[in-house]
Design a protein around this motif. Structure first.
Motif, PDB file in Angstrom:
ATOM      1  N   VAL A 431       0.844  -1.223   0.000  1.00  0.00           N
ATOM      2  CA  VAL A 431       0.000   0.000   0.000  1.00  0.00           C
ATOM      3  C   VAL A 431       0.865   1.252   0.000  1.00  0.00           C
ATOM      4  CG1 VAL A 431      -2.074  -0.945   1.051  1.00  0.00           C
ATOM      5  CG2 VAL A 431      -0.355   0.009   2.519  1.00  0.00           C
ATOM      6  N   LEU A 432       2.044   1.161   0.616  1.00  0.00           N
ATOM      7  CA  LEU A 432       2.924   2.334   0.606  1.00  0.00           C
ATOM      8  C   LEU A 432       3.409   2.611  -0.826  1.00  0.00           C
ATOM      9  CD1 LEU A 432       4.987   1.848   3.892  1.00  0.00           C
ATOM     10  CD2 LEU A 432       3.509   3.785   3.332  1.00  0.00           C
ATOM     11  N   GLU A 433       3.734   1.537  -1.541  1.00  0.00           N
ATOM     12  CA  GLU A 433       4.150   1.665  -2.939  1.00  0.00           C
ATOM     13  C   GLU A 433       3.068   2.388  -3.735  1.00  0.00           C
ATOM     14  OE1 GLU A 433       6.728   0.727  -5.080  1.00  0.00           O
ATOM     15  OE2 GLU A 433       7.809   0.679  -3.163  1.00  0.00           O
ATOM     16  N   GLU A 434       1.813   1.893  -3.519  1.00  0.00           N
ATOM     17  CA  GLU A 434       0.693   2.428  -4.303  1.00  0.00           C
ATOM     18  C   GLU A 434       0.293   3.833  -3.863  1.00  0.00           C
ATOM     19  OE1 GLU A 434      -0.250   0.755  -7.022  1.00  0.00           O
ATOM     20  OE2 GLU A 434       1.399  -0.512  -6.294  1.00  0.00           O
ATOM     21  N   GLY A 435       0.662   4.173  -2.641  1.00  0.00           N
ATOM     22  CA  GLY A 435       0.254   5.476  -2.103  1.00  0.00           C
ATOM     23  C   GLY A 435       1.330   6.536  -2.303  1.00  0.00           C
ATOM     24  N   LEU A 444       3.951   9.689   6.417  1.00  0.00           N
ATOM     25  CA  LEU A 444       3.188   8.499   6.014  1.00  0.00           C
ATOM     26  C   LEU A 444       1.978   8.932   5.214  1.00  0.00           C
ATOM     27  CD1 LEU A 444       2.947   6.084   9.064  1.00  0.00           C
ATOM     28  CD2 LEU A 444       4.003   5.649   6.848  1.00  0.00           C
ATOM     29  N   PRO A 445       1.794   8.393   4.024  1.00  0.00           N
ATOM     30  CA  PRO A 445       0.595   8.804   3.280  1.00  0.00           C
ATOM     31  C   PRO A 445      -0.674   8.286   3.978  1.00  0.00           C
ATOM     32  CG  PRO A 445       1.869   7.135   2.087  1.00  0.00           C
ATOM     33  CD  PRO A 445       2.629   7.445   3.326  1.00  0.00           C
ATOM     34  N   ALA A 448      -2.561   5.231   2.705  1.00  0.00           N
ATOM     35  CA  ALA A 448      -2.049   3.887   3.021  1.00  0.00           C
ATOM     36  C   ALA A 448      -2.682   3.386   4.318  1.00  0.00           C
ATOM     37  CB  ALA A 448      -0.525   3.937   3.153  1.00  0.00           C
ATOM     38  N   PHE A 449      -2.721   4.277   5.334  1.00  0.00           N
ATOM     39  CA  PHE A 449      -3.341   3.909   6.618  1.00  0.00           C
ATOM     40  C   PHE A 449      -4.816   3.528   6.412  1.00  0.00           C
ATOM     41  CE2 PHE A 449      -5.551   4.873  10.541  1.00  0.00           C
ATOM     42  CZ  PHE A 449      -4.735   4.298  11.499  1.00  0.00           C
ATOM     43  N   HIS A 450      -5.517   4.343   5.638  1.00  0.00           N
ATOM     44  CA  HIS A 450      -6.951   4.113   5.429  1.00  0.00           C
ATOM     45  C   HIS A 450      -7.235   2.841   4.661  1.00  0.00           C
ATOM     46  CE1 HIS A 450      -9.495   7.093   7.177  1.00  0.00           C
ATOM     47  NE2 HIS A 450      -8.425   7.895   7.151  1.00  0.00           N
ATOM     48  N   THR A 451      -6.377   2.583   3.702  1.00  0.00           N
ATOM     49  CA  THR A 451      -6.592   1.368   2.918  1.00  0.00           C
ATOM     50  C   THR A 451      -6.497   0.145   3.820  1.00  0.00           C
ATOM     51  OG1 THR A 451      -5.574   2.487   1.043  1.00  0.00           O
ATOM     52  CG2 THR A 451      -5.821   0.092   0.867  1.00  0.00           C
ATOM     53  N   LEU A 452      -5.470   0.141   4.661  1.00  0.00           N
ATOM     54  CA  LEU A 452      -5.312  -1.017   5.563  1.00  0.00           C
ATOM     55  C   LEU A 452      -6.451  -1.095   6.574  1.00  0.00           C
ATOM     56  CD1 LEU A 452      -1.474  -1.038   6.280  1.00  0.00           C
ATOM     57  CD2 LEU A 452      -2.780  -2.628   4.882  1.00  0.00           C
ATOM     58  N   GLU A 575       9.435   2.336   7.110  1.00  0.00           N
ATOM     59  CA  GLU A 575       8.143   3.016   6.911  1.00  0.00           C
ATOM     60  C   GLU A 575       6.980   2.020   7.040  1.00  0.00           C
ATOM     61  OE1 GLU A 575       7.780   4.944   3.146  1.00  0.00           O
ATOM     62  OE2 GLU A 575       6.623   6.596   3.992  1.00  0.00           O
ATOM     63  N   ALA A 576       7.179   0.817   6.462  1.00  0.00           N
ATOM     64  CA  ALA A 576       6.118  -0.207   6.517  1.00  0.00           C
ATOM     65  C   ALA A 576       5.879  -0.644   7.964  1.00  0.00           C
ATOM     66  CB  ALA A 576       6.516  -1.410   5.671  1.00  0.00           C
ATOM     67  N   PHE A 577       7.001  -0.768   8.713  1.00  0.00           N
ATOM     68  CA  PHE A 577       6.848  -1.178  10.122  1.00  0.00           C
ATOM     69  C   PHE A 577       6.095  -0.112  10.916  1.00  0.00           C
ATOM     70  CE2 PHE A 577       8.511  -1.762  14.508  1.00  0.00           C
ATOM     71  CZ  PHE A 577       8.045  -3.046  14.706  1.00  0.00           C
ATOM     72  N   ASP A 578       6.422   1.145  10.637  1.00  0.00           N
ATOM     73  CA  ASP A 578       5.735   2.262  11.301  1.00  0.00           C
ATOM     74  C   ASP A 578       4.241   2.221  10.973  1.00  0.00           C
ATOM     75  OD1 ASP A 578       5.016   4.561  12.486  1.00  0.00           O
ATOM     76  OD2 ASP A 578       6.185   5.926  11.219  1.00  0.00           O
ATOM     77  N   LEU A 579       3.950   2.034   9.685  1.00  0.00           N
ATOM     78  CA  LEU A 579       2.536   1.993   9.267  1.00  0.00           C
ATOM     79  C   LEU A 579       1.802   0.833   9.949  1.00  0.00           C
ATOM     80  CD1 LEU A 579       0.203   2.888   7.401  1.00  0.00           C
ATOM     81  CD2 LEU A 579       1.132   1.383   5.639  1.00  0.00           C
TER      82      LEU A 579
END
Ligand SMILES: Nc1nc2c(ncn2[C@@H]2O[C@H](COP(=O)(O)OP(=O)(O)OP(=O)(O)O)[C@@H](O)[C@H]2O)c(=O)[nH]1
Length: 674
Positions: A431-435, A444-445, A448-452, A575-579
Motif C-alpha cells: 500500500v505504501l508503494e501504491e500510495g 506516512l501517506p 495507506a493507513f486508510h486502505t489497511l 516506513e512499513a513497520f511504522d505503518l
C-alpha cells in the motif's frame, strides 16, 4: 317381612366395649386399639354408643358427603363373594331384615348398609340413592331395594357402580356400616352382559384395593375355597389376608369337612373364619338364630368347631370390633388428608384468574398482567435477578447477555482478513508503494493507513450484524416466555401479546442493524481516538524496530516471525513497520470501542424496551384493528370455568368434611388414649 326378630336378644354376650392396649388382630401389632370385651349381660348399646358411635357416624357422614370422590378413602367393611354365596343372607342375618335373595345375580349395585342401634322399638328404614331419600319398612324393603336397583342399573341384569344406601335404625342391631357388592361370576347367566365378569371385578377391586377396607369374604361351605373367585380377588390386594375375614355360609348344607377347611386355612384368611347358618325359606329370625345355635351345638361334625368361630352373633361381635379398630386407626390420617387437600385446593383456586365482569375489571387485570411481566423482565434482563426461574438458565438474562458479549469480543479479536498477505509487512509495503506521491520523505501517506484500516473493518463487519441478530433472538425468547407466563390465565391475550412481542423485537433488531451499519461505516471512513494508549502502544511497538532491522541483516527470525523475505526490500521496512504498528495500535482501540459501544447500545435498548416500549406495543396491539380488545378478556375460557367450578365444589365438600371431623380427633384422644 319374613321374621321380625333382632340380634338384641341374641347378642348380649358381645356387647360391652372397653378400651385397652390390646393388639389389633391381624393388624398393626403396635396399634393401641379398642377391644370388645364379652360381657354376659350388658346391653349392646351403652358403652359402644358413647365411644364408637360418634366415630362411625363421622365416617358415615363423610361417606354420605362422597369424600371418596376426593380420593380420600374411608374405613369400610366390604362384603364380597361369588354369586349366590349368601352375601345378602349374611347381611339379612346381621340386620334382621329381608333383602332380595335368590339364585343368579340379585345385588347389581353397591349396597351401603348402615345398621344403627336405635332405642325406639319401631324400626326406621330409608333408602338413599340418586340424591333422594325414600322411607320404607321391613315388609317392603326387599321390593324397595329391587325398585331402586332398577332405577340405578336398569331393568335387565346389568350392574352399576353407583351405590344405593340402606339405613336401618333398629333396636338391637349392631352399629355397623358395610358395603355389599355384586357377586362375582365367570359365566354370564340369565341375560347378563357378556363382560359381566370384567364389570363386577372392576367395582370389587375399586372397593377392596384401599388399605382402609376390611374384606368380608363370604364363602359357601359347599365349595372348595381355593377355587373361589372372591378369594382370588382379595388375595390380589391383601396377600397375607391381614384385612380379610371369611364368613362361611350354608354350614347346614355342607357340614362335612368344614372343620378341616377352616382349620387348614388354605386360603390365608388373616382375620379368621366364622361359620353361619342363615335364614332358610320363610323362617323367622328367632327361628333362624335358634336353628343356627342348635345346629352348631348338636350337629355331630359342626359342634366340634370352636364356639368362637360359629354363629351370626359371633360374626356381629367380630365385625363391630374390627370396624372400631380400623376407624380409630384411619381417622387421624383422614383428618390430615382433608386438611392437606383443602389447603391445596384453596391455593389452586386463588391462583385462578378472577372472572372478569366489566371492562374496568378487564382493564385492571390487563394492567396487572403487563405490570407483572414488566417487573419480571426488569429482574431478568436488567437487574440480573432470577429467583423466579432458578433452574431455567435460558432465563438468566444478564448472565447470558454477558456471555454472548464476551463471545462477540473474542470473535472480533480472532477474525482474520482472508485477503491479507501471510507474509510480514508485505501488505504495508504494497500500500505504501501504491500510495507514493511527490512530497517530503518521512510523511506516512494517509491513504495507506486508510486502505489497511478499511480492509480490516471489512473483514470483521459481518460479526456485529450476526451478534445483534443473535442477541435480539435471545431477548425475544425471554420476552415471549415471560409474557405467556403472565397472560396464561387469559388465553384471549396470548396471541396479541405474542404478536406485540414479535413486532417489537423486529423493530428493535432493525434499529440495531441500522446502528451497526453506522458504526461500521464510521470506522471505515474516519480514524480518531483520544485514547492515550494508542500513542503509548505505538511507541512501545516501535522500540523494537532496530531489532527487526538487525534480525533481517543477520538472517534471524524477528521473535518467531519469518522476515527473510524482507532482505531485498530493507529500504521500505522502516516506513512499513511504522505503518503496520500504527494500524495495529489503532485496531485494538477500534475493536474495544466496538464491543463497548455495542454493550451500551444493547443495555440502552433493552432498558427502553422493558420500561416503555413493550407496554406501548402491547396496548397498541390489543386496541388495534387486529387486537381482541379488552372486552374479550371477560369471556372466561371454558377450561378455567370448569376448573373453578370443580375446585369450588371440592372445597365446599372438604370444608363440610372438615367440620364433620372437627372434634372427633379430640374424642379419639380423650376416649381412646390413642
Ligand atoms: N341352606 C342355606 N341356604 C342359604 C344360606 N345362606 C344363603 N342361602 C341361600 O343361598 C341362596 C343365595 O343367597 P343370597 O344371599 O341371595 O346370595 P348372594 O351372594 O347375596 O347372591 P348375589 O348377590 O345374587 O350374588 C339363597 O337361596 C339363600 O336362601 C345358608 O346358610 N343355608
Amino acid at each position: 317381612m319374613a321374621g321380625g326378630g333382632s340380634l338384641v336378644e341374641s347378642v348380649p354376650s358381645m356387647s360391652l366395649l372397653t378400651i385397652s392396649d390390646h393388639h389389633y388382630e391381624g393388624g398393626d401389632d403396635e396399634q393401641k386399639s379398642i377391644v370388645v370385651v364379652a360381657s354376659s349381660s350388658a346391653p349392646i348399646v351403652s358403652s359402644y354408643n358413647d365411644r364408637i358411635r360418634p366415630l362411625l357416624d363421622t365416617v358415615d357422614r363423610l361417606r354420605h358427603l362422597k369424600i371418596m370422590e376426593e380420593g380420600i378413602q374411608l374405613p369400610t367393611i366390604v362384603v364380597v363373594g361369588d354369586q349366590s354365596s349368601g352375601k345378602s343372607s349374611v347381611l339379612e342375618s346381621l340386620a334382621g331384615i329381608s333383602l332380595p335373595r335368590g339364585q343368579g345375580i340379585c345385588t347389581r349395585v353397591p349396597l351401603i348398609m348402615r345398621l344403627q342401634n336405635h332405642p325406639n322399638p319401631n324400626p326406621e328404614l330409608f333408602l338413599e340413592f340418586a340424591g333422594k331419600t325414600v322411607p320404607t319398612d321391613e315388609e317392603h324393603i326387599s321390593d324397595a331395594i329391587s325398585l331402586a336397583t332398577e332405577e340405578i342399573a336398569g331393568n335387565g341384569k346389568g350392574i352399576s357402580s353407583n351405590p344405593l344406601t340402606l339405613i336401618v335404625k333398629k333396636n338391637g342391631v349392631p352399629d355397623l356400616t358395610m358395603v355389599d357388592l355384586p357377586g362375582i361370576t365367570r359365566v354370564p347367566v340369565h341375560g347378563q352382559p357378556e363382560d359381566i365378569y370384567e364389570q363386577i371385578s372392576k367395582i370389587i377391586m375399586e372397593f377392596i384395593t384401599p388399605e382402609e377396607s376390611i374384606i368380608l369374604n363370604v364363602l359357601s361351605a359347599s365349595v372348595d375355597f381355593t377355587t373361589c373367585e372372591s378369594i382370588r380377588m382379595s388375595q390380589k390386594v391383601d396377600k397375607t389376608g391381614q384385612r380379610t375375614l371369611a364368613v362361611v355360609t350354608k354350614a347346614d348344607k355342607s357340614p362335612e369337612g368344614l372343620l378341616e377347611k377352616v382349620t387348614a386355612d388354605d386360603v390365608s384368611i388373616g382375620l379368621g373364619y366364622v361359620c353361619v347358618r342363615n335364614r332358610i325359606g320363610d323362617e323367622s329370625y328367632e327361628e333362624a338364630r335358634a336353628e343356627e345355635a342348635n345346629l352348631f351345638d348338636t350337629h355331630c361334625l359342626l359342634s366340634k368347631i370352636d364356639k368362637s368361630m360359629v354363629g351370626v352373633p359371633v360374626l356381629a361381635e367380630r365385625l363391630v370390633r374390627i370396624q372400631a379398630n380400623i376407624i380409630v386407626k384411619c381417622l387421624p390420617e383422614i383428618v390430615r388428608k382433608i386438611n392437606e387437600k383443602l389447603a391445596g385446593n384453596i391455593e389452586e383456586l386463588n391462583k385462578l384468574p378472577k372472572h372478569l365482569t366489566s371492562v374496568g375489571e378487564a382493564m385492571a387485570s390487563f394492567m396487572h398482567v403487563v405490570a407483572s411481566a414488566k417487573e419480571n423482565l426488569r429482574k431478568i434482563l436488567i437487574q440480573g435477578e432470577f429467583d423466579e426461574y432458578p433452574d431455567a438458565k435460558e432465563m438468566h438474562g444478564t448472565a447470558r447477555v454477558v456471555e454472548m458479549l464476551n463471545k462477540f469480543s473474542a470473535d472480533l479479536q480472532s477474525a482474520k482478513d482472508k485477503n491479507a498477505s501471510e507474509k510480514f509487512l508485505l501488505d504495508e509495503i504494497t500500500v505504501l508503494e501504491e500510495g507514493k506521491s511527490i512530497g517530503l520523505p518521512n510523511f506516512l501517506p494517509k491513504i495507506a493507513f486508510h486502505t489497511l484500516l478499511q480492509k480490516k473493518v471489512k473483514a470483521i463487519s459481518a460479526i456485529p450484524f450476526d451478534f445483534v441478530e443473535k442477541i435480539w433472538g435471545f431477548v425475544e425468547n425471554v420476552l415471549i416466555s415471560v409474557l405467556l407466563r403472565h397472560s396464561e390465565n387469559y388465553p384471549q391475550l396470548v396471541s396479541s401479546t405474542k404478536r406485540a412481542a414479535q413486532n417489537l423485537i423486529a423493530k428493535m433488531k432493525q434499529e440495531s442493524v441500522d446502528w451497526v451499519n453506522d458504526i461500521v461505516e464510521m470506522e471505515k471512513v474516519s480514524d480518531y481516538t483520544c485514547d492515550p494508549t494508542y500513542t503509548s502502544s505505538w511507541k512501545e511497538r516501535m522500540s523494537s524496530q532496530d531489532q527487526l532491522l538487525k534480525d533481517i541483516d543477520n538472517y534471524r527470525k524477528f521473535g518467531n516471525i519469518d522476515v527473510s523475505h524482507l532482505r531485498n526490500m530493507k529500504g521500505s521496512v522502516p516506513e512499513a513497520f511504522d505503518l503496520g504498528t500504527r494500524v495495529n495500535a489503532y485496531w485494538d482501540i477500534v475493536l474495544r470501542r466496538m464491543v463497548d459501544n455495542m454493550a451500551l447500545h444493547l443495555l440502552f435498548k433493552i432498558r427502553n424496551l422493558v420500561k416503555n416500549d413493550m407496554e406501548l406495543e402491547i396496548v397498541n396491539e390489543i386496541m388495534g384493528p387486529h387486537g381482541n380488545g379488552l372486552e374479550r378478556m371477560m369471556d372466561e375460557s371454558p377450561s378455567v370455568a370448569i376448573k373453578r367450578n370443580k375446585l369450588k365444589k371440592s372445597i365446599s365438600l372438604l370444608k363440610e368434611s372438615k367440620d364433620v371431623v372437627a372434634n372427633i380427633i379430640d374424642k379419639i384422644s380423650d376416649n381412646f388414649d390413642y
